[in-house]
Design a protein around this motif. Structure first.
Motif, short mmCIF file in Angstrom:
data_model
loop_
_atom_site.label_atom_id
_atom_site.label_comp_id
_atom_site.label_asym_id
_atom_site.label_seq_id
_atom_site.Cartn_x
_atom_site.Cartn_y
_atom_site.Cartn_z
N TYR A 299 0.82 -1.22 0.00
CA TYR A 299 0.00 0.00 0.00
C TYR A 299 0.85 1.27 0.00
O TYR A 299 1.47 1.60 1.02
CB TYR A 299 -0.91 0.04 1.22
CG TYR A 299 -2.11 -0.88 1.14
CD1 TYR A 299 -2.92 -0.92 0.02
CD2 TYR A 299 -2.45 -1.68 2.23
CE1 TYR A 299 -4.03 -1.76 -0.04
CE2 TYR A 299 -3.55 -2.53 2.18
CZ TYR A 299 -4.33 -2.55 1.04
OH TYR A 299 -5.42 -3.38 0.99
N PRO A 300 0.89 2.02 -1.10
CA PRO A 300 1.63 3.29 -1.13
C PRO A 300 1.08 4.29 -0.11
O PRO A 300 1.86 5.07 0.46
CB PRO A 300 1.42 3.79 -2.56
CG PRO A 300 1.12 2.57 -3.36
CD PRO A 300 0.34 1.68 -2.44
N TRP A 301 -0.23 4.29 0.12
CA TRP A 301 -0.81 5.25 1.06
C TRP A 301 -0.29 5.01 2.48
O TRP A 301 -0.14 5.98 3.25
CB TRP A 301 -2.34 5.20 1.03
CG TRP A 301 -2.99 3.90 1.44
CD1 TRP A 301 -3.51 2.96 0.60
CD2 TRP A 301 -3.20 3.41 2.77
NE1 TRP A 301 -4.03 1.92 1.32
CE2 TRP A 301 -3.86 2.16 2.64
CE3 TRP A 301 -2.90 3.89 4.04
CZ2 TRP A 301 -4.22 1.39 3.76
CZ3 TRP A 301 -3.25 3.12 5.15
CH2 TRP A 301 -3.91 1.89 5.01
N ARG A 303 2.74 3.78 3.27
CA ARG A 303 4.12 4.27 3.33
C ARG A 303 4.14 5.79 3.42
O ARG A 303 4.95 6.38 4.17
CB ARG A 303 4.89 3.80 2.09
CG ARG A 303 5.08 2.30 2.00
CD ARG A 303 6.10 1.93 0.95
NE ARG A 303 5.67 2.27 -0.40
CZ ARG A 303 4.96 1.46 -1.19
NH1 ARG A 303 4.58 0.28 -0.74
NH2 ARG A 303 4.63 1.83 -2.41
N LYS A 304 3.24 6.46 2.69
CA LYS A 304 3.18 7.92 2.73
C LYS A 304 2.71 8.41 4.09
O LYS A 304 3.26 9.37 4.64
CB LYS A 304 2.22 8.42 1.64
CG LYS A 304 2.14 9.94 1.56
CD LYS A 304 1.26 10.38 0.41
CE LYS A 304 1.18 11.90 0.33
NZ LYS A 304 0.34 12.36 -0.81
#
Length: 325
Positions: A299-301, A303-304
């Motif tokens: 999930y990129p969200w 990590r952000k």
């Protein structure tokens, strides 16, 4: 000066009733202490990041993420339960019979809530993949919150009733002082195994097999011009939904791998007395450490959001409206 026999007892002052310690070398004991402590801290910290991420950022308040939030709460609580296993490294329970009963009740509640959340995740993905047009109207954030709350309340009530005898008479089933066990009668044990493991896992497997079949067929259709033409009149699944299905499928598979040994041991056990000092408990608990790592990988969200949390950017005004996707 203590004799050798006294040094091997959990409670040397109770020579006739004390349990014997599991004798470990200092180096082995230190390694186990450090390992379990590290797992406990990592589990609590990483799942707190998931909880803060989904709770703080409004753009993450989707039905699927509400389910991940529920799973993160139970996983975070598991991190605290691991600390009890640290106490049990030498095989002795020093916290008293009442705390033993409370520990097991919490363990059962958290376990059942996790499995219930996995069932809801499977239903969520099943509807999203197999009935994409109905998903926005059928699966809403409010409905998911209601289902999650219902699962938690039912789990608390169910296990308080199931283990009431252990609460009313703590320590009754201990064979010696320093042991921590709870007891379920045969019928209660079978019913708990069916309701807490066999039935939920069956539902999860059936739903995800159906999801897997649909995802594979859609993936092949995307790669085939002929199939794409033949499917022009059908509803196609978005790449984001497919990716979510695959990610949550990994979560479910890892969950089953980590939990099956514990329930298999419970199934083949000759009696219904469950001890707190079991290697299957550790594997069961370790699943809670793995889930945030899976989110970070897929999930990129997440990590952000972790970057924003660790750099304290979430303290800025209106940070909750940050676009995460």
């Amino acid at each position: 000066m203590k004799t050798v026999d006294e040094a091997e007892l959990c409670f040397p002052q109770l020579l006739n009733t004390s349990c014997r310690k599991t004798m470990l070398s200092p180096s082995v004991s230190l390694v186990i202490h450090l390992t379990l402590s590290s797992i406990s801290l990592l589990t609590v910290f990483s799942n707190l990041l998931v909880i803060i991420s989904i709770y703080h950022f409004k753009r993450l308040h989707s039905p699927t993420n509400i389910l991940l939030l529920s799973l993160a709460v139970s996983d975070c609580l598991v991190g605290f339960l691991i600390s009890f296993q640290i106490v049990l490294i030498d095989g002795c329970w020093y916290l008293g019979d009442i705390m033993c009963a409370i520990y097991f009740i919490l363990d059962y509640i958290i376990t059942t809530s996790s499995i219930g959340t996995m069932v809801l995740i499977s239903i969520d993905r099943y509807v999203a993949i197999c009935y994409p047009l109905r998903y926005p109207s059928k699966v809403t954030t409010e409905r998911v919150k209601m289902c999650v709350s219902l699962f938690w309340m039912c789990s608390i009530l169910y296990h308080c009733v199931l283990l009431r005898d252990n609460l009313q008479h703590p320590g009754r089933y201990n064979s010696c002082s320093g042991e921590c066990v709870v007891f379920l009668d045969y019928i209660g044990g079978i019913f708990d195994l069916l309701s807490s493991f066999i039935c939920p896992v069956t539902v999860i497997i059936i739903l995800y097999v159906r999801v897997f079949v649909v995802v594979v067929s859609q993936a092949r259709a995307m790669q085939s011009h002929v199939a794409a033409v033949s499917l022009q009149g059908s509803v196609k699944i978005t790449k984001s939904e497919m990716k979510a299905a695959i990610t949550l499928g990994v979560v479910v598979v890892v969950f089953l791998i980590c939990t099956c040994p514990y329930f298999c041991v419970s199934l083949i056990a000759e009696d219904a007395a469950v001890s707190a000092s079991s290697a299957t408990f550790i594997l069961f608990y370790f699943n809670s450490t793995l889930n945030p790592l899976i989110y970070a990988l897929f999930y990129p969200w997440f990590r952000k959001s972790v970057k924003l949390i660790l750099t304290l950017q979430i303290l800025k005004p209106e940070s909750c409206d940050t676009i995460m996707m």
